[in-house]
Design a protein around this motif. Sequence first.
Motif, short mmCIF file in Angstrom:
data_model
loop_
_atom_site.label_atom_id
_atom_site.label_comp_id
_atom_site.label_asym_id
_atom_site.label_seq_id
_atom_site.Cartn_x
_atom_site.Cartn_y
_atom_site.Cartn_z
N UNK A 2 0.70 -1.15 -0.10
CA UNK A 2 0.00 -0.13 0.07
C UNK A 2 0.84 0.98 0.00
N UNK A 3 0.19 2.27 -0.60
CA UNK A 3 1.02 3.66 -0.65
C UNK A 3 1.15 4.33 0.77
N UNK A 4 2.15 5.08 1.24
CA UNK A 4 2.21 5.44 2.44
C UNK A 4 1.18 6.56 2.72
N UNK A 5 0.78 6.62 3.96
CA UNK A 5 -0.31 7.58 4.15
C UNK A 5 0.36 8.89 4.56
N UNK A 6 0.09 9.97 4.03
CA UNK A 6 0.58 11.28 4.31
C UNK A 6 0.21 11.58 5.53
N UNK A 7 0.93 12.62 6.41
CA UNK A 7 0.87 13.07 7.69
C UNK A 7 0.39 14.43 7.39
N UNK A 8 -0.87 14.78 7.69
CA UNK A 8 -1.70 16.05 7.51
C UNK A 8 -2.37 16.59 8.44
N UNK A 9 -2.58 17.80 8.42
CA UNK A 9 -3.31 18.58 9.45
C UNK A 9 -3.89 19.70 8.97
N UNK A 10 -5.13 20.25 9.40
CA UNK A 10 -6.08 21.24 8.77
C UNK A 10 -6.59 22.00 10.08
N UNK A 11 -6.03 23.21 10.23
CA UNK A 11 -6.54 23.91 11.56
C UNK A 11 -7.00 25.29 11.15
N UNK A 12 -8.23 25.76 11.75
CA UNK A 12 -8.63 27.21 11.62
C UNK A 12 -8.74 27.66 13.09
N UNK A 13 -8.26 28.94 13.17
CA UNK A 13 -8.12 29.57 14.51
C UNK A 13 -8.82 30.98 14.16
N UNK A 14 -9.82 31.47 15.09
CA UNK A 14 -10.52 32.64 14.55
C UNK A 14 -10.59 33.43 16.03
N UNK A 15 -9.82 34.53 16.16
CA UNK A 15 -10.32 35.53 17.39
C UNK A 15 -10.43 36.73 17.01
N UNK A 16 -10.67 37.59 18.18
CA UNK A 16 -11.01 38.98 17.76
C UNK A 16 -9.71 39.82 16.98
N UNK A 17 -8.51 39.27 17.04
CA UNK A 17 -7.42 39.84 16.51
C UNK A 17 -6.90 39.24 15.00
N UNK A 18 -7.23 37.99 14.83
CA UNK A 18 -6.75 37.49 13.55
C UNK A 18 -7.72 36.35 13.15
N UNK A 19 -7.64 35.77 11.90
CA UNK A 19 -8.16 34.67 11.53
C UNK A 19 -7.20 33.79 10.86
N UNK A 20 -7.01 32.54 11.16
CA UNK A 20 -6.00 31.76 10.29
C UNK A 20 -6.69 30.37 9.96
N UNK A 21 -6.15 30.10 8.47
CA UNK A 21 -6.79 28.90 8.20
C UNK A 21 -5.39 28.18 7.43
N UNK A 22 -5.13 27.00 7.86
CA UNK A 22 -3.61 26.59 7.61
C UNK A 22 -3.76 24.98 7.42
N UNK A 23 -3.44 24.54 6.12
CA UNK A 23 -3.09 23.20 5.80
C UNK A 23 -1.81 22.69 5.68
N UNK A 24 -1.39 21.42 6.20
CA UNK A 24 -0.09 20.99 6.23
C UNK A 24 0.05 19.65 5.68
N UNK A 25 1.04 19.28 5.17
CA UNK A 25 1.44 17.78 4.87
C UNK A 25 2.83 17.68 5.00
N UNK A 26 3.28 17.13 6.07
CA UNK A 26 4.56 16.70 6.41
C UNK A 26 5.12 15.87 5.33
N UNK A 27 4.62 15.24 4.52
CA UNK A 27 5.21 14.26 3.55
C UNK A 27 5.01 14.89 2.17
N UNK A 28 5.07 16.07 2.12
CA UNK A 28 4.82 16.70 0.93
C UNK A 28 6.17 16.94 -0.03
N UNK A 29 6.22 18.07 -0.89
CA UNK A 29 7.55 18.49 -1.66
C UNK A 29 7.87 19.76 -1.54
N UNK A 30 7.46 20.38 -0.40
CA UNK A 30 7.76 21.91 -0.33
C UNK A 30 6.99 22.87 -0.93
N UNK A 31 5.94 22.51 -1.43
CA UNK A 31 5.02 23.14 -2.21
C UNK A 31 4.23 24.38 -1.25
#
Length: 203
Positions: A2-31
């Motif tokens: 089987x193909x290896x599973x990528x280690x990923x995470x997607x997180x959203x954080x919203x406060x009165x000071x900022x809004x952040x949406x972030x997606x990450x793949x530790x097994x990527x190619x640096x894009x």
Amino acid sequence: MTAPTHRTASIRRATSESTVDLDLDLDGIGESRIDTTVPFFDHLLTAFAKHSLTDLTVRASGDTDIDAHHTVEDVSIVLGQAIREALGDKTGISRYGDALVPLDEALAQAVVDISGRPYLVHTGEPVGFEHHLIGGHFTGALVRHTFEAIAFNGGLTVHVTVLGGRDPHHIAEAEYKAFARAFRQAKALDPLVVGIPSTKGAL
């Protein structure tokens, strides 16, 4: 097989000071697709993604009319959280990484331990670096602050040492590239590692 599973995470954080949406793949190619509304921080995060071979998408906005601090801090918090989540139980990782990176006259070293114990040792930036404006409204003090937020939210032990440098842009970028290369080694899956690389059995 089987193909290896990528280690990923997607997180959203919203406060009165900022809004952040972030997606990450530790097994990527640096894009990366980075837009924090703080251009020099975009530059540093792009370098982190490229040199750590982590695919990274960040969309953030905040009260940069007051200061870049809140937006930069909150993005760094979310990046650390995403790293921790994506690493999972850390089975099979190399755990440790060490890198020495030059950028013209600047030279920085970073050592990373994916230890589960947050700690930052950060030394060597020249006197006055923390007050320097880089790219308009990113102060030198934010470099250390981003490493603090990433390390403490990611469960990483991080040592960053500036060994030389004159230009603040070069110094900050060398620090980020060194951190990226050390993290790349530490997060890598090592085929010789069985289970979790700790005598305690947990990280």
